[in-house]
Write an enzyme that holds these catalytic residues in place. Structure first.
Site, PDB file in Angstrom:
ATOM      1  N   CYS A 273       0.820  -1.228   0.000  1.00 43.03           N
ATOM      2  CA  CYS A 273       0.000   0.000   0.000  1.00 43.03           C
ATOM      3  C   CYS A 273       0.848   1.271   0.000  1.00 43.03           C
ATOM      4  O   CYS A 273       0.345   2.357  -0.311  1.00 43.03           O
ATOM      5  CB  CYS A 273      -0.924   0.020   1.209  1.00 43.03           C
ATOM      6  SG  CYS A 273      -1.972  -1.437   1.315  1.00 43.03           S
TER       7      CYS A 273
ATOM      8  N   HIS B 155      -3.199   7.039   3.265  1.00 42.50           N
ATOM      9  CA  HIS B 155      -3.641   5.782   2.650  1.00 42.50           C
ATOM     10  C   HIS B 155      -5.044   5.455   3.144  1.00 42.50           C
ATOM     11  O   HIS B 155      -5.310   5.436   4.352  1.00 42.50           O
ATOM     12  CB  HIS B 155      -2.659   4.663   3.008  1.00 42.50           C
ATOM     13  CG  HIS B 155      -3.166   3.310   2.640  1.00 42.50           C
ATOM     14  ND1 HIS B 155      -3.683   3.046   1.394  1.00 42.50           N
ATOM     15  CD2 HIS B 155      -3.272   2.155   3.356  1.00 42.50           C
ATOM     16  CE1 HIS B 155      -4.071   1.777   1.351  1.00 42.50           C
ATOM     17  NE2 HIS B 155      -3.832   1.223   2.531  1.00 42.50           N
TER      18      HIS B 155
ATOM     19  N   ASN C 124     -10.334  -0.026   0.402  1.00 42.41           N
ATOM     20  CA  ASN C 124      -8.866   0.004   0.427  1.00 42.41           C
ATOM     21  C   ASN C 124      -8.349  -0.462  -0.936  1.00 42.41           C
ATOM     22  O   ASN C 124      -8.475  -1.636  -1.274  1.00 42.41           O
ATOM     23  CB  ASN C 124      -8.364  -0.912   1.550  1.00 42.41           C
ATOM     24  CG  ASN C 124      -6.846  -0.908   1.672  1.00 42.41           C
ATOM     25  OD1 ASN C 124      -6.141  -0.436   0.784  1.00 42.41           O
ATOM     26  ND2 ASN C 124      -6.352  -1.458   2.765  1.00 42.41           N
TER      27      ASN C 124
HETATM   28  O1  UT7 Z   1      -3.841  -1.588   3.589  1.00 50.75           O
HETATM   29  C1  UT7 Z   1      -3.135  -2.170   4.656  1.00 50.75           C
HETATM   30  C2  UT7 Z   1      -3.695  -1.729   5.863  1.00 50.75           C
HETATM   31  N1  UT7 Z   1      -4.843  -2.508   6.303  1.00 50.75           N
HETATM   32  C3  UT7 Z   1      -5.492  -2.018   7.289  1.00 50.75           C
HETATM   33  O2  UT7 Z   1      -5.162  -0.946   7.699  1.00 50.75           O
HETATM   34  C4  UT7 Z   1      -6.583  -2.807   7.984  1.00 50.75           C
HETATM   35  C5  UT7 Z   1      -6.397  -2.619   9.457  1.00 50.75           C
HETATM   36  N2  UT7 Z   1      -7.353  -3.293  10.291  1.00 50.75           N
HETATM   37  C6  UT7 Z   1      -8.652  -2.909  10.350  1.00 50.75           C
HETATM   38  O3  UT7 Z   1      -9.077  -2.010   9.667  1.00 50.75           O
HETATM   39  C7  UT7 Z   1      -9.532  -3.579  11.371  1.00 50.75           C
HETATM   40  O4  UT7 Z   1      -8.751  -4.402  12.198  1.00 50.75           O
HETATM   41  C8  UT7 Z   1     -10.652  -4.403  10.738  1.00 50.75           C
HETATM   42  C9  UT7 Z   1     -11.686  -3.488  10.118  1.00 50.75           C
HETATM   43  C10 UT7 Z   1     -10.092  -5.356   9.688  1.00 50.75           C
HETATM   44  C11 UT7 Z   1     -11.375  -5.246  11.797  1.00 50.75           C
HETATM   45  O5  UT7 Z   1     -11.902  -4.400  12.808  1.00 50.75           O
HETATM   46  P1  UT7 Z   1     -11.701  -4.769  14.338  1.00 50.75           P
HETATM   47  O6  UT7 Z   1     -12.410  -3.752  15.118  1.00 50.75           O
HETATM   48  O7  UT7 Z   1     -10.229  -4.948  14.583  1.00 50.75           O
HETATM   49  O8  UT7 Z   1     -12.490  -6.137  14.458  1.00 50.75           O
HETATM   50  P2  UT7 Z   1     -11.930  -7.566  14.893  1.00 50.75           P
HETATM   51  O9  UT7 Z   1     -11.068  -8.140  13.817  1.00 50.75           O
HETATM   52  O10 UT7 Z   1     -11.362  -7.458  16.283  1.00 50.75           O
HETATM   53  O11 UT7 Z   1     -13.252  -8.396  14.969  1.00 50.75           O
HETATM   54  C12 UT7 Z   1     -14.283  -8.091  15.915  1.00 50.75           C
HETATM   55  C13 UT7 Z   1     -15.430  -9.072  15.707  1.00 50.75           C
HETATM   56  C14 UT7 Z   1     -14.982 -10.528  15.645  1.00 50.75           C
HETATM   57  O12 UT7 Z   1     -16.003 -11.308  16.275  1.00 50.75           O
HETATM   58  P3  UT7 Z   1     -15.814 -11.822  17.785  1.00 50.75           P
HETATM   59  O13 UT7 Z   1     -14.552 -12.658  17.754  1.00 50.75           O
HETATM   60  O14 UT7 Z   1     -15.692 -10.580  18.608  1.00 50.75           O
HETATM   61  O15 UT7 Z   1     -17.072 -12.605  18.013  1.00 50.75           O
HETATM   62  C15 UT7 Z   1     -14.958 -10.850  14.181  1.00 50.75           C
HETATM   63  O16 UT7 Z   1     -15.206 -12.231  13.911  1.00 50.75           O
HETATM   64  O17 UT7 Z   1     -16.063  -8.825  14.446  1.00 50.75           O
HETATM   65  C16 UT7 Z   1     -16.110 -10.035  13.671  1.00 50.75           C
HETATM   66  N3  UT7 Z   1     -15.991  -9.670  12.262  1.00 50.75           N
HETATM   67  C17 UT7 Z   1     -17.038  -9.308  11.525  1.00 50.75           C
HETATM   68  N4  UT7 Z   1     -18.343  -9.192  11.808  1.00 50.75           N
HETATM   69  C18 UT7 Z   1     -19.167  -8.790  10.831  1.00 50.75           C
HETATM   70  C19 UT7 Z   1     -14.867  -9.604  11.490  1.00 50.75           C
HETATM   71  N5  UT7 Z   1     -15.186  -9.219  10.253  1.00 50.75           N
HETATM   72  C20 UT7 Z   1     -16.524  -9.027  10.243  1.00 50.75           C
HETATM   73  C21 UT7 Z   1     -17.435  -8.620   9.254  1.00 50.75           C
HETATM   74  N6  UT7 Z   1     -18.739  -8.507   9.599  1.00 50.75           N
HETATM   75  N7  UT7 Z   1     -17.056  -8.309   8.007  1.00 50.75           N
END
Ligand code: UT7
Length: 334
Positions: free
Chosen positions: A119, A257, A287
């Site tokens: 990225c 980004h 993204n």
């Molecule tokens: O370009 C390179 C840079 N990339 C990035 O910058 C991405 C950086 N990371 C992020 O933007 C965030 O970490 C995410 C948006 C990917 C995820 O957000 P988060 O607040 O860190 O969520 P999480 O991964 O901690 O997941 C929280 C919950 C989980 O469920 P439990 O374990 O709490 O029951 C996931 O299974 O949300 C669940 N989950 C979803 N639920 C509904 C994960 N993806 C989804 C989804 N829809 N699409």
């Protein structure tokens, strides 16, 4: 530690082009096939929709169209370019690079090579391309182009909701009154598995076992990437502001980004940049990795928020880990 180069290059952006594939995929479209919701995606990422390549399009097709538009605006013929750089982490093929295909599509036989810094690739490309312009006096085309939807598992809700496709391009030309830089580029390659496509390369070539376990898809430890993105983009931006001898208040436009609205907000507020000086496209583009910064720049230009003489701060972060930031004085005719 990063490589910070305090020098500024007498190089201007004289053309800026963008290309987004026609097909729009909304959060509701994804929620029909994945266990997710518009509400979850919007509140966690700020994304509302993204563009997705057509069945017959690959990264070079997007890059060629964005490049053509940037060249037309600059009034530069592809055959007059000194080089074409394509920043991408989703090449058409493993071999050859995508840039020679883009050069051929534009009708030129000039030097052409890929920059893979994920990225952050477009910011890396700006320093390499700007340095080529400064030493050769010839115009250079720098493209950021990606078709990320081709490497994500459409059934994996943790990544399928995040990414989109597109391309943005700039023509760089010598200009004694212009300033490109300082630059700050860095990497931390100790844990590539934080965000990677595990297999299909030379460490673990494609095989039936790889296809069966999905090792050819992009995977990410979202929380770790999130924390690193905020810390790295903030520190890198601070280094170029300091090296440039300017104050945060001198930044007219902050283009980060476009990975996640919450990441951008965290970086912007840590830097102390006013909200209305930050340009956002992640809501409409998702993204788009190396394409996100030039796409956001073109969107800012189209929205009328770029004026001649403006000081722009670009910052990016991605797989590797990689990060990069720079200052750019806008000439106003791109
Ligand atoms: O370009 C390179 C840079 N990339 C990035 O910058 C991405 C950086 N990371 C992020 O933007 C965030 O970490 C995410 C948006 C990917 C995820 O957000 P988060 O607040 O860190 O969520 P999480 O991964 O901690 O997941 C929280 C919950 C989980 O469920 P439990 O374990 O709490 O029951 C996931 O299974 O949300 C669940 N989950 C979803 N639920 C509904 C994960 N993806 C989804 C989804 N829809 N699409």
């Amino acid at each position: 530690m990063s490589t910070t180069n305090a020098a500024t290059l007498p190089v201007a952006v004289t053309g800026l082009g963008a290309y987004l594939p026609e097909r729009v995929v909304t959060n509701d479209d994804l929620a029909r096939v994945l266990d997710t919701s518009d509400e979850w995606i919007r509140t966690r990422t700020g994304i509302r929709e993204r563009r997705v390549v057509a069945a017959d399009q690959a990264t070079s097709d997007l890059a060629i169209e964005a490049g053509r538009r940037a060249l037309r605006q600059a009034g530069v013929a592809a055959t007059d370019l000194g080089a074409i750089l394509v920043a991408t982490t989703t090449p058409d093929h493993t071999v050859p690079g995508t840039a020679p295909l883009v050069a051929a599509g534009l009708g030129a036989e000039v030097a052409a090579f890929d920059v893979n810094a994920a990225c952050s690739g477009f910011v890396y490309g700006l320093q390499i391309g700007g340095s080529l312009v400064a030493t050769s006096g010839e115009p250079v085309l720098v493209v950021g182009a990606e078709a990320l939807t081709r490497i994500v598992d459409p059934g994996d809700r943790s990544v399928a909701i995040l990414f989109g496709d597109g391309a943005g391009a700039v023509v760089l030309e010598p200009d004694v009154d212009a300033r490109l830089g300082p630059f700050d580029l860095g990497t931390d390659g100790r844990d590539p598995s934080m965000l990677w496509t595990r297999a299909g390369g030379t460490r673990e070539p494609a095989s039936e076992a790889v296809l069966a376990d999905g090792g050819h898809y992009l995977t990410m430890r979202g929380g770790d990437v999130y924390r690193n993105a905020v810390a790295r983009m903030t520190a890198s931006s601070q280094r170029v502001i300091e090296a440039g001898g300017i104050k945060v208040g001198d930044v007219d436009l902050f283009v980060g980004h476009q990975a996640n609205l919450r990441i951008l907000e965290a970086v912007r507020s840590r830097l102390g940049i006013a909200e209305d000086h930050c340009h956002i496209t992640v809501d409409r583009h998702g993204n788009t990795s190396a394409a996100s910064v030039p796409l956001a720049l073109a969107d800012a230009r189209d929205a009328g928020v770029l004026h001649g003489g403006a000081t722009i701060l670009l910052t990016a972060f991605g797989a590797g880990l990689t990060w990069g930031s720079c200052l750019l004085t806008w000439r106003g005719d791109a």
